[in-house]
Design an enzyme around this catalytic site. Structure first.
Site, PDB file in Angstrom:
ATOM      1  N   HIS A   1       0.808  -1.214   0.000  1.00 53.87           N
ATOM      2  CA  HIS A   1       0.000   0.000   0.000  1.00 53.87           C
ATOM      3  C   HIS A   1       0.843   1.267   0.000  1.00 53.87           C
ATOM      4  O   HIS A   1       0.398   2.306  -0.507  1.00 53.87           O
ATOM      5  CB  HIS A   1      -0.971  -0.026   1.174  1.00 53.87           C
ATOM      6  CG  HIS A   1      -2.024  -1.090   1.032  1.00 53.87           C
ATOM      7  ND1 HIS A   1      -2.685  -1.660   2.098  1.00 53.87           N
ATOM      8  CD2 HIS A   1      -2.519  -1.707  -0.085  1.00 53.87           C
ATOM      9  CE1 HIS A   1      -3.542  -2.565   1.654  1.00 53.87           C
ATOM     10  NE2 HIS A   1      -3.456  -2.619   0.341  1.00 53.87           N
TER      11      HIS A   1
ATOM     12  N   GLU B   1     -13.189  -9.048  -8.042  1.00 55.41           N
ATOM     13  CA  GLU B   1     -13.055 -10.008  -6.952  1.00 55.41           C
ATOM     14  C   GLU B   1     -13.888 -11.237  -7.290  1.00 55.41           C
ATOM     15  O   GLU B   1     -15.076 -11.122  -7.590  1.00 55.41           O
ATOM     16  CB  GLU B   1     -13.519  -9.406  -5.629  1.00 55.41           C
ATOM     17  CG  GLU B   1     -13.528 -10.376  -4.458  1.00 55.41           C
ATOM     18  CD  GLU B   1     -12.181 -11.046  -4.232  1.00 55.41           C
ATOM     19  OE1 GLU B   1     -12.162 -12.290  -4.086  1.00 55.41           O
ATOM     20  OE2 GLU B   1     -11.146 -10.335  -4.217  1.00 55.41           O
TER      21      GLU B   1
ATOM     22  N   GLY C   1      -9.867 -12.110 -11.909  1.00 58.31           N
ATOM     23  CA  GLY C   1      -9.138 -10.875 -12.123  1.00 58.31           C
ATOM     24  C   GLY C   1      -8.224 -10.895 -13.326  1.00 58.31           C
ATOM     25  O   GLY C   1      -8.072  -9.889 -14.028  1.00 58.31           O
TER      26      GLY C   1
ATOM     27  N   ASP D   1      -2.480  -8.468  -6.856  1.00 53.46           N
ATOM     28  CA  ASP D   1      -1.989  -9.079  -5.613  1.00 53.46           C
ATOM     29  C   ASP D   1      -2.803 -10.329  -5.303  1.00 53.46           C
ATOM     30  O   ASP D   1      -3.573 -10.363  -4.350  1.00 53.46           O
ATOM     31  CB  ASP D   1      -2.006  -8.092  -4.450  1.00 53.46           C
ATOM     32  CG  ASP D   1      -3.404  -7.589  -4.118  1.00 53.46           C
ATOM     33  OD1 ASP D   1      -4.246  -7.532  -5.020  1.00 53.46           O
ATOM     34  OD2 ASP D   1      -3.653  -7.260  -2.943  1.00 53.46           O
TER      35      ASP D   1
END
Length: 297
Positions: free
Chosen positions: A19, A120, A145, A165
């Site tokens: 992040h 998602e 994704g 990720d």
């Protein structure tokens, strides 16, 4: 397999690295004041509570972001200026006992006229994500994704970036990550592609192979393309076993000794900013002796 839930790990050392890089990428995108497109391939639930029983079970947020926030409050003069954007954003949610996931961070930082697309696949996580992101400017997809990213790139607004990720529950995730980013770079060569990856000693070869595959493909197209690799270790490589046993399987569990962010077309000064902030993060988390930062082409 869709058993992974980020609630166990939200706010840990890996989230901090991921992040921080994400905020720096958005700060760069917003500097010009021009619109862009941002894709998030594995969005998760969006917000995570510190007092969730799953978070309390692992204690990862307590050893991660909560420890970092406490250290920063006790030693404000030591906080690198580059960290202020990330810390300010996180504090806004920590005041309510929560940690923001990547789609919330992206939505908060999204520039005017820009487009955010998040995907998602996990049904329960997607339901929570929809509630979390209600009222925010984001296009949500309940789909794979990797497939979403390949299908929707290049976007109409070609200035932009991607965050990937995956959970890496399965070995196939490493193969899918390499193939997808190669495919996307071929179609959208100017995009910043950021890939988070775990540091797991028993998977070092497959992790390195994933990065090598992407690097060789990208540099084969244009040898001058910049690639930044940012591994951040919080433990030694040989300390790869949990200190407690998983009674359900009767054996010790491998654990992260760190993680990394691999970036194709990194923004200007991304490396410089990470070099400035990661030593502070390591000191705050008490892992200075094991911390390691390096970059590679």
């Amino acid at each position: 397999m869709l058993s992974y839930l980020h609630e166990f790990h939200a706010g840990n050392h890996a989230d901090i690295l991921k992040h921080l890089a994400l905020v720096f990428i958005f700060e760069h995108l917003n500097e010009k004041g021009k619109p862009y497109t941002f894709f998030d391939t594995h969005a998760g639930a969006g917000l995570y509570r510190f007092d969730d029983e799953r978070a309390l079970k692992t204690g990862e947020s307590m050893r991660g972001i909560q420890r970092l926030l406490d250290y920063a409050s006790r030693f404000p003069d030591d906080v690198p200026s580059e960290m202020q954007g990330y810390l300010s954003l996180v504090k806004k949610y920590s005041a309510d006992g929560m940690y923001p996931g990547s789609p919330v961070i992206e939505s908060d930082l999204l520039g005017n006229g820009s487009i955010l697309v998040a995907s998602e696949l996990h049904s329960a996580e997607f339901d929570v994500l929809q509630k979390t992101m209600r009222g925010r400017a984001v296009q949500l997809h309940h789909r794979n994704g990797w497939e979403m990213l390949r299908a929707l790139t290049p976007p109409a607004i070609k200035r932009g970036a991607v965050l990937c990720d995956p959970s890496y529950e399965e070995k196939q995730d490493y193969t899918d990550a390499a193939k997808t980013l190669c495919d996307v770079h071929k179609k959208w060569p100017a995009a910043t592609l950021a890939l988070w990856y775990p540091l797991l000693s028993y998977r070092n070869d497959i992790i390195q192979g994933m990065k090598d595959t992407i690097s060789q493909f990208v540099l084969g197209i244009n040898a001058h393309t910049e690639i930044l690799d940012v591994p951040f270790c919080v433990d030694t490589e040989d300390s790869h076993i949990e200190t407690t046993l998983d009674k359900s399987i009767g054996s010790a569990k491998p654990r992260l000794y760190g993680s990394g962010t691999f970036v194709v077309n990194p923004p200007w000064k991304l490396e410089e900013k990470l070099r400035r902030v990661l030593p502070f993060v390591a000191k705050a988390l008490g892992c200075e002796e094991c911390a390691r930062f390096s970059d590679s082409r």
